[in-house]
Write a protein that holds these residues in place. Structure first.
Motif, short mmCIF file in Angstrom:
data_model
loop_
_atom_site.label_atom_id
_atom_site.label_comp_id
_atom_site.label_asym_id
_atom_site.label_seq_id
_atom_site.Cartn_x
_atom_site.Cartn_y
_atom_site.Cartn_z
N PRO A 1 22.46 9.38 34.91
CA PRO A 1 23.44 10.45 35.10
C PRO A 1 24.82 10.05 34.61
CG PRO A 1 22.10 10.16 37.06
CD PRO A 1 21.77 9.03 36.14
N THR A 2 25.47 11.01 33.95
CA THR A 2 26.84 10.80 33.50
C THR A 2 27.71 11.89 34.09
OG1 THR A 2 26.49 12.15 31.55
CG2 THR A 2 26.08 9.80 31.31
N VAL A 3 29.00 11.77 33.94
CA VAL A 3 29.90 12.78 34.49
C VAL A 3 29.81 14.04 33.65
CG1 VAL A 3 32.29 13.33 35.05
CG2 VAL A 3 31.42 10.98 35.32
N PRO A 4 29.50 15.20 34.22
CA PRO A 4 29.36 16.42 33.43
C PRO A 4 30.67 16.83 32.79
CG PRO A 4 28.41 16.67 35.64
CD PRO A 4 29.19 15.41 35.63
N ALA A 5 30.57 17.51 31.65
CA ALA A 5 31.77 18.04 31.00
C ALA A 5 32.42 19.08 31.91
CB ALA A 5 31.39 18.68 29.66
N GLU A 6 33.74 19.21 31.78
CA GLU A 6 34.47 20.08 32.69
C GLU A 6 33.99 21.51 32.60
OE1 GLU A 6 39.11 21.38 33.60
OE2 GLU A 6 38.63 19.82 32.12
N ASN A 7 33.68 21.99 31.40
CA ASN A 7 33.23 23.37 31.19
C ASN A 7 31.76 23.44 30.83
OD1 ASN A 7 35.83 24.48 31.65
ND2 ASN A 7 36.44 23.86 29.57
N PHE A 8 30.98 22.56 31.40
CA PHE A 8 29.54 22.52 31.10
C PHE A 8 28.76 23.39 32.09
CE2 PHE A 8 25.38 20.64 32.11
CZ PHE A 8 24.76 20.83 30.88
N VAL A 9 27.84 24.20 31.53
CA VAL A 9 26.93 25.01 32.35
C VAL A 9 25.51 24.63 31.98
CG1 VAL A 9 26.17 27.34 32.96
CG2 VAL A 9 28.58 26.90 32.45
N PRO B 1 20.08 28.65 27.49
CA PRO B 1 20.52 27.32 27.05
C PRO B 1 21.78 26.84 27.76
CG PRO B 1 20.98 28.95 25.38
CD PRO B 1 20.17 29.65 26.41
N ALA B 2 21.92 25.52 27.83
CA ALA B 2 23.13 24.93 28.41
C ALA B 2 24.31 25.20 27.48
CB ALA B 2 22.93 23.43 28.60
N THR B 3 25.50 25.28 28.06
CA THR B 3 26.70 25.51 27.27
C THR B 3 27.79 24.52 27.65
OG1 THR B 3 27.53 27.15 28.86
CG2 THR B 3 26.23 27.98 27.00
N GLU B 4 28.56 24.14 26.67
CA GLU B 4 29.73 23.29 26.89
C GLU B 4 30.90 23.93 26.18
OE1 GLU B 4 31.27 18.68 26.28
OE2 GLU B 4 29.27 19.30 25.65
N ASN B 5 31.92 24.30 26.94
CA ASN B 5 33.07 25.03 26.41
C ASN B 5 32.62 26.33 25.75
OD1 ASN B 5 34.93 23.00 27.21
ND2 ASN B 5 34.41 21.82 25.37
N GLY B 6 31.60 26.96 26.34
CA GLY B 6 31.12 28.25 25.86
C GLY B 6 30.13 28.19 24.72
N LYS B 7 29.82 26.99 24.18
CA LYS B 7 28.91 26.85 23.05
C LYS B 7 27.58 26.26 23.52
CE LYS B 7 32.56 26.24 19.60
NZ LYS B 7 33.09 25.35 18.52
N PRO B 8 26.42 26.79 23.02
CA PRO B 8 25.11 26.25 23.41
C PRO B 8 24.97 24.80 22.97
CG PRO B 8 24.88 28.39 22.34
CD PRO B 8 26.29 27.96 22.14
N VAL B 9 24.43 23.97 23.86
CA VAL B 9 24.21 22.55 23.56
C VAL B 9 22.84 22.14 24.07
CG1 VAL B 9 26.66 21.91 23.61
CG2 VAL B 9 25.31 21.87 25.72
N PRO B 10 22.23 21.11 23.44
CA PRO B 10 20.94 20.61 23.95
C PRO B 10 21.15 19.83 25.24
CG PRO B 10 21.70 19.28 22.11
CD PRO B 10 22.65 20.43 22.21
N THR B 11 20.15 19.82 26.09
CA THR B 11 20.26 19.11 27.36
C THR B 11 18.85 18.70 27.81
OG1 THR B 11 21.14 19.22 29.61
CG2 THR B 11 20.07 21.18 28.77
#
Length: 600
Positions: free
Chosen positions: A494-502, A579-589
């Motif tokens: 586990p790492t610290v999640p991004a501030e705007n990560f969903v 999908p997961a998002t970081e700063n509103g953009k889809p990212v792999p997780t």
């Protein structure tokens, strides 16, 4: 969507097979026509239909000890070195392209017929278009098209006119256009092309039968048809002459119905019923026992809000005097059946976050499998200082086992009793539940029971003690972190999640993922020597499009690892995650789902 398309293709293929098996060679032409039409309508509609059945939902309880949260999630970015081309993005454009081509082809065919040069007249109350070109007679919609060579002395050969008039009166063109529209909508269904061929041939059978019935001269009529075979027709939407078609017509003109023609007609009806049961979606409605109707009405009258979360909490407020004191065992015994069913109904409508906030959860456990105790087991269970004994759900004296043999039972379950369940009346550290053969048989016929469980905080022993058998299939799906906070689990530490990560979300929520996994898991894969506590971590990788790209399991038992991977692949097959998002953009997780089982 893929499932719906597959159902349409399979269903239409089966019904077309029934047509050729039972009806194609019988002179039940009118019945055959409507069978083919209804078979197509049925095949295309049945996947969207829902069959409602009655299902009585009751609840049992399960112990989840040391449960801070049912799932933790943590985000770890995944580096993608090469971006592969997503071929699925081509599916819709290719579908629309081919459908568009087929639509243009249909419109051009209609235009080609309508643009034929000739003059319209009224002949025997029918619209006739006398064509300048020499071509065989045909009909389209309400008009009969005939070459001027066939129109002599103001008359048309009676058999020719009668044949085409039948096509017009019975609106055979509508059947052809119907199949063409279905080809445009679902052109990759190969069977729709065979349906059109069968319909057109059956139309000819209908017209031929009417002509022969009125003129009584088969030979003259057949000679007339043979003259038309050599003339070419280049129109797609009409009933064309060709050798194979004509050969079938001649054979049918002189054939007779078989002795079982009527029986064959009725034999096709059960096929629709069977396919409806197989291919329609199932929706289960809870059955309301008569003795609970009054109680249910009182509950319904109290619930006026349309919000499931509000309704859920309103029911719990009725038992606040128990829940505030964390007397969950007493709450379990006190709550009415109707309130329990309502809680389950509203719980299924809660959001993932709302489910995390409540201390109650529900699981569909499935049915027990046979687990016959040995003679040595029964001898062991006679030890009343060690085992509390229940037979068919009733507390029983251990020495009563002397009246039974191993063959009298179909199922056994042994569970450890926790301190809050041990009392002066029942001081034994273990509980044995046995099912006799008759009781087990009735149990298998009952509807699956819904289990209500309670999330117990770490160190909190105020949990419900099971008084019914819980199989290995209903084991705990949980994890906790040292800081007792809720996080997602990923492939890497586990790492610290991004501030705007969903985080990515399974269709229906992560609770639905756990429920489907528990229902699909097959505990019968474990061997006789595979007993005790077994644990594994399931790793689920999800790309930025919400597709599952990889599933692995890491545990100390290969059997559990293999079954966990198989089960999860079955659950996520053809499912698209949000999908997961970081700063509103889809990212792999990725997810890490710990599971543990206790096989006794």
């Amino acid at each position: 969507m893929e499932t719906i398309v597959l159902k349409i293709i399979i269903c239409s293929g089966i019904l077309l097979g029934c047509y050729h098996l039972f009806l194609a060679k019988e002179k039940t032409f009118v019945f055959n026509r409507f069978f083919l039409i209804f078979a197509l309508v049925f095949s295309y509609a049945i996947p969207f239909m829902t069959i409602k059945t009655q299902q009585k939902a009751s609840a049992e309880k399960i112990l989840f000890e040391d449960e801070n949260t049912l799932q933790t999630v943590s985000y770890t970015p995944i580096t993608v070195s090469e971006q592969s081309f997503d071929y699925t993005s081509l599916i819709l454009p290719v579908y629309l392209l081919i459908s568009g081509i087929l639509l243009c082809k249909l419109l051009f065919s209609i235009y080609k017929i309508k643009s034929l040069k000739g003059s319209k007249i009224i002949y025997k109350n029918r619209v006739i278009k006398v064509l300048e070109n020499n071509m065989p007679p045909f009909s389209f919609m309400n008009t009969i098209y005939i070459s001027k060579d066939y129109f002599k002395d103001g008359k048309i050969e009676n058999s020719i006119f009668l044949h085409e008039e039948i096509h017009v009166k019975q609106k055979h063109t509508a059947d052809v256009l119907f199949t063409e529209i279905l080809k445009i909508l679902l052109w990759f269904n190969p069977f729709v092309y065979f349906y059109k061929r069968a319909m057109v041939t059956n139309h000819e059978f209908i017209a031929d039968e009417q002509v022969i019935y009125k003129n009584k001269n088969i030979k003259t009529y057949q000679e007339l048809i043979l003259k038309e075979i050599l003339k070419q027709q280049d129109l797609n939407l009409i009933h064309q002459f060709n050798f194979n078609n004509t050969k079938k017509r001649f054979i049918m003109m002189t054939s007779k119905n078989s002795k079982f023609a009527k029986v064959k007609k009725y034999l096709t009806i059960p096929s629709f019923i069977a396919l409806a049961v197989i291919f329609a979606d199932k929706a289960y409605a809870k059955e309301n026992p008569e003795n609970l109707i009054q109680e249910k009405n009182s509950i319904i009258s109290e619930i006026t809000s349309n919000d499931p979360y509000t309704n859920f909490n309103k029911i719990l407020e009725k038992y606040a005097h128990l829940l505030n004191k964390k007397e969950y065992a007493k709450f379990e015994r006190t709550i009415s059946t109707s309130d329990r069913e309502k809680l389950y109904e509203f719980y299924s409508e809660l959001t993932t976050e709302q489910k995390k906030e409540t201390f109650i959860f529900f699981i569909n456990p499935g049915k027990f499998e046979k687990n016959i105790p040995s003679s040595e087991d029964l001898q062991e269970y006679m030890n009343s200082s060690k085992y509390g004994l229940w037979i068919d759900g009733k507390k029983t004296n251990n020495q009563d086992l002397k009246n039974y043999s191993s063959n009298d039972f179909s199922h056994q379950f042994v569970s450890k009793r926790y301190p809050n369940a041990i009392s002066k009346k029942n001081p034994q550290p273990y509980q044995v539940n046995l099912m006799t053969n008759e009781y087990f048989s009735k149990y298998l016929q009952e509807k699956t029971k819904i289990i209500m469980g309670f999330k117990a905080k770490k160190g909190n022993k105020d949990t419900i003690t099971p008084n019914t058998q819980i199989t290995a299939r209903l084991q705990e799906i949980k994890s906790t972190n040292d800081d007792n906070t809720v996080k997602d689990l990923a492939v890497a530490p586990p790492t610290v999640p991004a501030e705007n990560f969903v985080q990515a979300e399974f269709p229906g929520g992560n609770h639905e993922l756990r429920k489907q996994f528990g229902n699909a898991f097959n505990s019968s894969v474990f061997g006789k020597n595979e007993k005790g506590n077994m644990k594994a971590d399931i790793y689920i990788s999800i790309d930025e499009n919400g597709k599952t790209t990889d599933i692995k399991a890491d545990g100390n038992t290969p059997t559990l690892n293999n079954e966990a991977v198989r089960t999860m692949k079955e659950v996520v097959n053809n499912k698209t995650w949000k999908p997961a998002t970081e700063n509103g953009k889809p990212v792999p997780t990725a997810f890490k789902l710990p599971v543990s089982f206790n096989i006794q």
